[in-house]
Every structure is written in structure tokens, then in C-alpha cells.
Design a protein around this motif. Sequence first.
Motif, PDB file in Angstrom:
ATOM      1  N   ASP A 360      -8.709   7.517  13.603  1.00 53.56           N
ATOM      2  CA  ASP A 360      -9.947   7.071  14.242  1.00 53.56           C
ATOM      3  C   ASP A 360      -9.794   5.661  14.791  1.00 53.56           C
ATOM      4  OD1 ASP A 360     -12.343   8.707  12.025  1.00 53.56           O
ATOM      5  OD2 ASP A 360     -11.289   9.357  13.833  1.00 53.56           O
ATOM      6  N   GLN A 361      -9.141   4.820  14.005  1.00 52.01           N
ATOM      7  CA  GLN A 361      -8.950   3.456  14.457  1.00 52.01           C
ATOM      8  C   GLN A 361      -8.059   3.428  15.708  1.00 52.01           C
ATOM      9  OE1 GLN A 361      -6.429   0.621  13.260  1.00 52.01           O
ATOM     10  NE2 GLN A 361      -7.869  -1.033  13.023  1.00 52.01           N
TER      11      GLN A 361
ATOM     12  N   SER B  49       0.505  -5.167   9.943  1.00 50.13           N
ATOM     13  CA  SER B  49       0.224  -5.852  11.194  1.00 50.13           C
ATOM     14  C   SER B  49      -1.213  -5.538  11.557  1.00 50.13           C
ATOM     15  CB  SER B  49       1.180  -5.358  12.273  1.00 50.13           C
ATOM     16  OG  SER B  49       0.775  -5.820  13.532  1.00 50.13           O
ATOM     17  N   SER B  50      -1.931  -6.535  12.052  1.00 54.06           N
ATOM     18  CA  SER B  50      -3.370  -6.343  12.241  1.00 54.06           C
ATOM     19  C   SER B  50      -3.668  -5.292  13.309  1.00 54.06           C
ATOM     20  CB  SER B  50      -4.038  -7.674  12.595  1.00 54.06           C
ATOM     21  OG  SER B  50      -3.342  -8.276  13.665  1.00 54.06           O
ATOM     22  N   MET B  54      -1.372   2.654  11.493  1.00 51.83           N
ATOM     23  CA  MET B  54      -0.846   3.247  10.260  1.00 51.83           C
ATOM     24  C   MET B  54      -1.076   2.281   9.106  1.00 51.83           C
ATOM     25  SD  MET B  54       0.398   6.017   9.180  1.00 51.83           S
ATOM     26  CE  MET B  54       1.129   6.933  10.508  1.00 51.83           C
ATOM     27  N   CYS B  55      -0.993   0.975   9.378  1.00 53.41           N
ATOM     28  CA  CYS B  55      -1.282  -0.003   8.342  1.00 53.41           C
ATOM     29  C   CYS B  55      -2.732   0.132   7.898  1.00 53.41           C
ATOM     30  CB  CYS B  55      -1.036  -1.420   8.859  1.00 53.41           C
ATOM     31  SG  CYS B  55       0.598  -1.648   9.547  1.00 53.41           S
ATOM     32  N   HIS B  56      -3.606   0.370   8.861  1.00 49.80           N
ATOM     33  CA  HIS B  56      -5.014   0.585   8.533  1.00 49.80           C
ATOM     34  C   HIS B  56      -5.179   1.813   7.654  1.00 49.80           C
ATOM     35  CE1 HIS B  56      -9.364   0.374   9.246  1.00 49.80           C
ATOM     36  NE2 HIS B  56      -9.323   1.687   9.348  1.00 49.80           N
ATOM     37  N   GLU B  73      -0.659 -10.052   6.836  1.00 46.57           N
ATOM     38  CA  GLU B  73      -0.564  -9.677   8.250  1.00 46.57           C
ATOM     39  C   GLU B  73       0.579 -10.469   8.868  1.00 46.57           C
ATOM     40  OE1 GLU B  73      -2.283  -7.333   9.234  1.00 46.57           O
ATOM     41  OE2 GLU B  73      -4.212  -7.284   8.199  1.00 46.57           O
ATOM     42  N   LEU B  74       1.695  -9.795   9.117  1.00 46.35           N
ATOM     43  CA  LEU B  74       2.895 -10.491   9.578  1.00 46.35           C
ATOM     44  C   LEU B  74       2.748 -11.028  10.999  1.00 46.35           C
ATOM     45  CD1 LEU B  74       5.834  -8.424   8.097  1.00 46.35           C
ATOM     46  CD2 LEU B  74       4.838 -10.545   7.313  1.00 46.35           C
TER      47      LEU B  74
END
Lengths: 476, 135
Positions: A360-361, B49-50, B54-56, B73-74
Motif C-alpha cells: 500500500d505504501q 531507508s525512509s 519493504m522497510c516499511h 534510517e541510513l
Amino acid sequence: MASQRIGELDFSEPYGIHHRINNPSSSLINDQGSGFDFGELEEAIGLQGVKIRNDETKASFFTGKPAATLEMFPSWPMRFHQSSIGGTNNKSGGESSDSALSSKNENPFEPESPLSKKASSFCSSDQLQHLQLQQDMTNNNDVIKTASSPKSAHEKRKGGGSTSDNKPLDAKTLRRLAQNREAARKSRLRKKAYVQQLESSRLKLTQLEQDLQRARSQGMFMDWSGGVGSNISSGAMFDMEYARWLEEDNRLLTELRNGLEAALSDNEMRVMVEGYLCHYDEVFRVKGVTAKADVFHVINGGWTSQAERCFLWIGGFRPSEIIMMLIQQLEAVAEQQIMGMYGLRHSSQQAEEALSQGLDQLQQSVVDTIAGAPLVDGVQQMVVAVGKLANLEGFLRQADNLRQQTLHQLCRLLTVRQAARSFLVIGEYYARLRALSSLWASRSRDQTIITSDENSCQTTTDMQMLQPSHNHFSSF
Amino acid sequence: MNQEKLMHYQVDPWNYYMMRVRRRRMEEEDEMERVMRIVSESAVVIFSSSSCCMCHAMKSLFCGMGVNTMVHELDQDSKGKQMEKTLMRLLATNSTTLPVVFIGGKLVGSMDTLLAFHVNGSLVPLLKQAGALWL
């Protein structure tokens, strides 16, 4: 031969020998016609070969030959040439192609008749030509060249005939003859190169055709770097590959079913279950490979039936749903195993949730990028958006990874027989989902035309298809 | 110092080369120590990474489980690039690796290993052991 005096003709020895030796070769030449067999000529020429290298002898020989003798053996010089050609032929072995041989077959005979006409003009200038010809032949191993050398010799003879000059070392004639030779040699070499090029490209063409046919018939789906199927889209290739996977799936499920009914040993069942897991690993691998080429086709489920596509989650099944279905359908499952399955369902639900939120993001980010682009020049934004879309492949890979891990964990939780039964349940579920799709499609087709009675008849065949599978389903 | 280096190079190329190699190794070790220091500070550390989705997803996963994580957050760190390189070396891979998660100071890996651990059922005990989860 050296003892022969000028103006005298010694019939007995030289002519006799040549005549005798010439006879077999001449008979060969006359009899075989186009089927010229140089092999047989070899022996006959072997003897003559010795004489060929003796230039001086020939020179003196020709100097002493009056015209009358020539008329008696009009083709003799030609024979001599042919034999010498044959001699050099032996030297240059198996280089000749069929075309060269056939051309050679024509040539030896061609100058024969004009030569007989020119017999009267045969004079000491021919001696010079013989010398040059012999030198050519000893210098050059090219077979094709020797095939045309009689022709050039003939030309030389003509040229020689036109000049009424008796002096053998005329500079102009020499130059002209040399140029002729060079031109002839060059054209022969060019022809040879062209023929070789044609042959090699013909071989390549047949090979390519074979490859193409093989690829089309097998629907090959190897690594994309090979470039096979450049005309076939990667999506279509995946559809073909998936159809084959489904057939294999049916076969394996039938085996599992038969194995369960026959009550095979645990080891044998384990082998079949492992094989089925590998079968699923294979489809995940192929999906991964296709996703690199065409991620939208896989994620949108273009390869699935309509009903399957409706319930798709990131290009495949939702593991938690499958687990739930198994919990409800499987019988004779121990308490501990049920707890384990609930735990597995819970974990996969959390993972699915996380991946969905990530997706979603991604969608939000892409939409923002595109929507925020200025009207006139949004190229930069588009490039950024394309870069973000590349993450889709990663999400698909994680989703497939989750499915794969769930299936493997399921096999660890359950006994071998239970695992086999659960595979059958899953397979059955998807078969029904596909049947539902086709039922729905036929129902909406017939609704507009036929009455309700006939409607039910139309759909009977699909229902019948469901019946036997339903029996199997309930037995678990 | 530069003059010295130059003279070294002119006089003794092999030693100069070895000096460069040693210095790079020391830098790498410094980086590794820094990473190790960071990951030992918290039970669960995520290098992300912001802008990475996938990080989210990984952050959402831990949130959904009720685990508190420390996120680095690199792309907002001055030495982010070097740390990313160190992580790549740790994971023995050449492609971009984010997100990377450490639990209890030990390397777990990228998203696929994390999901495999979670489906296995080995993630929750690991979190409990690291003190990130109480149940």
C-alpha cells in the motif's frame, strides 16, 4: 628421348609408350563421360607423372614434331594436359567439391574439338605454353584452378595461334598470358570463397530452424538471456509453462490419491510428498523468473482463471486462508497439530498484513510521484515512478517466499499421510475454483438465449465433473 | 605526511600498497565495530531507508507483533553509505540489502529470512530471548 634428333620422328619408343599409356586413360575418358573417375586414372597417369616433370624432354620433343604427326594424334597434347591435370589432382587430394569435379569433367573434353581444328597451328609456340602450364600446375595445388587450366591453356593456344610470331619469348604475349592467368586465378578464388560462405550459412540456417522448432514444440522456458522466443511474450510463455505445471500437478495428485488408497508405506508416501513440495517450489521459481521480465502479468494473475484472479493476493493464494481451510477439512488431526496450525495461520496472517501494508505504501508513493508531476515536463517524475515500480518484483518474491515457507512448515507439522491429504484438499479446492469460473462463464453466455430448463441441461456436464471429485473430498 | 607517503611510494611500492590495504582494513573494522555497537544497544535494530517500501513492511510486521524496534534510517545518516557497504559485506551479497534486522545483537538478515523464521515459529522465541517480547 634426349637422343631424338630434330626433324626426325621416332615412332617406336616415345609415341608408343605414350600411346600405350594413353590408351587406358583415353578409354576411361571416352567411356565414362561425365562420370569421370580420377581414382582409376591415377594408375594410368602414375607412369606419365614421371614424364610430366621432365620439362626439357617435352620441350625437345615438341620441337621435333611435324604437323603430320599431330594430325595423326590430334588429341594427344590434350591427353597430355589431362593426365598432367590428373597428376596434380592426385597431389591435391580431397579438396575438390562436386561442382569442381563436374566442371572439370566438362573442361577436359571441351577443348578437344577445337584443338583438332587447331592442330595445324600447333607449333613451337605451344611448347612455350606447355612449359608455362606445367609450371603453373607444379606451383599451384588448387584443384579448381586446374579444372579451368585446360580452358586457359586453350585460350593461350588461341592467342598463340593468332600471333604469327614464331618466337616463343614474345614480351607482349607473355604479359597478356600472365594477366589472363592472374584474372582466372582470382575469379576462381572468389568463387571458392562464395561457395564456402553459402555452405556455412546454409548449415547455420538449418540449425536455427531446428532450434526454433524444438523451442516451439516444447514451449521452453529457460533463462531469458538465451533470447529464445523473442517473438513470444514472456507472459504467454509463462501461461504455457503454467498449463504444463497444472498437468503435472494433476498427475502428482492422482498418484498421491492412489497411494493413500493403496495404503503405501510411510517412506513411499514421504517420497511422494517431498516430490510434491518440489513441484510447488518449481512454480515459485518460474514465477520469480517471469517476474523479472513481466511483473504485472504475474501479480495481476493473467495466468489464472477468473474466480482465482478475483481472490488473488499479490499474485497467488493467501496462505492463512489455505491453512484455515485445511483446519476445517482435515480429520483425524491431533490436538497439538491443530494448535500448531493455528499458530502457523497466525504468523502468516501477520506477515501478510505487513506485506500488504508495504505494498500500500508503494502504491501511495507511486501515485504521489505521478500525480505530483508538473503538466509540461514530468519526465523526471516518471523516471522516479518507474524506479519505484521496480519494488513490485521484491514484494512478489516475498509473497511467494511466504507461500513456500508456509507449505514447508505445514509438512513439518503434520504426519506424512496428513500432508498428502492436505495437498489433495488444496488441489481439489483449486480445481473447483476453476470449474466455478467456467460454470460462471457458460451461465452468463446461455442466460441471454436459452430458457431456464435448457440452462440447467447445459451446465450438467460441469456439475458431473464436480460430482466424483466431491466424493473424494468428503472422504477426507 | 603526504610528502612521506610520496617518498614511500617512490622508494618502496610494495610497502606503500600494504600500508593502504592495512588502512582500509582498519576503516572496515571501525565500521563493523560501529555497527556492532549500534545493534547491541537495542533488542531489535532495523537498518532501513525512509523511502524503501519493504522497510516499511518490516517495521509494520514488528509493530503488528507488538515489538519495539530501533530503526536506523541510513539515508538520513551521514555515514549511511559506508554502513550499507558494511552490511552488504556481512550478508555476503552484492545487491542492495535493505532492510536488515538484528535481534539481540545478532544478525538475522533480510526480509525473506525474517519471514522464514516467523513462519517457522522460531521468531517469537528469539524475540522473547532478546527481551523484546513479553507474553
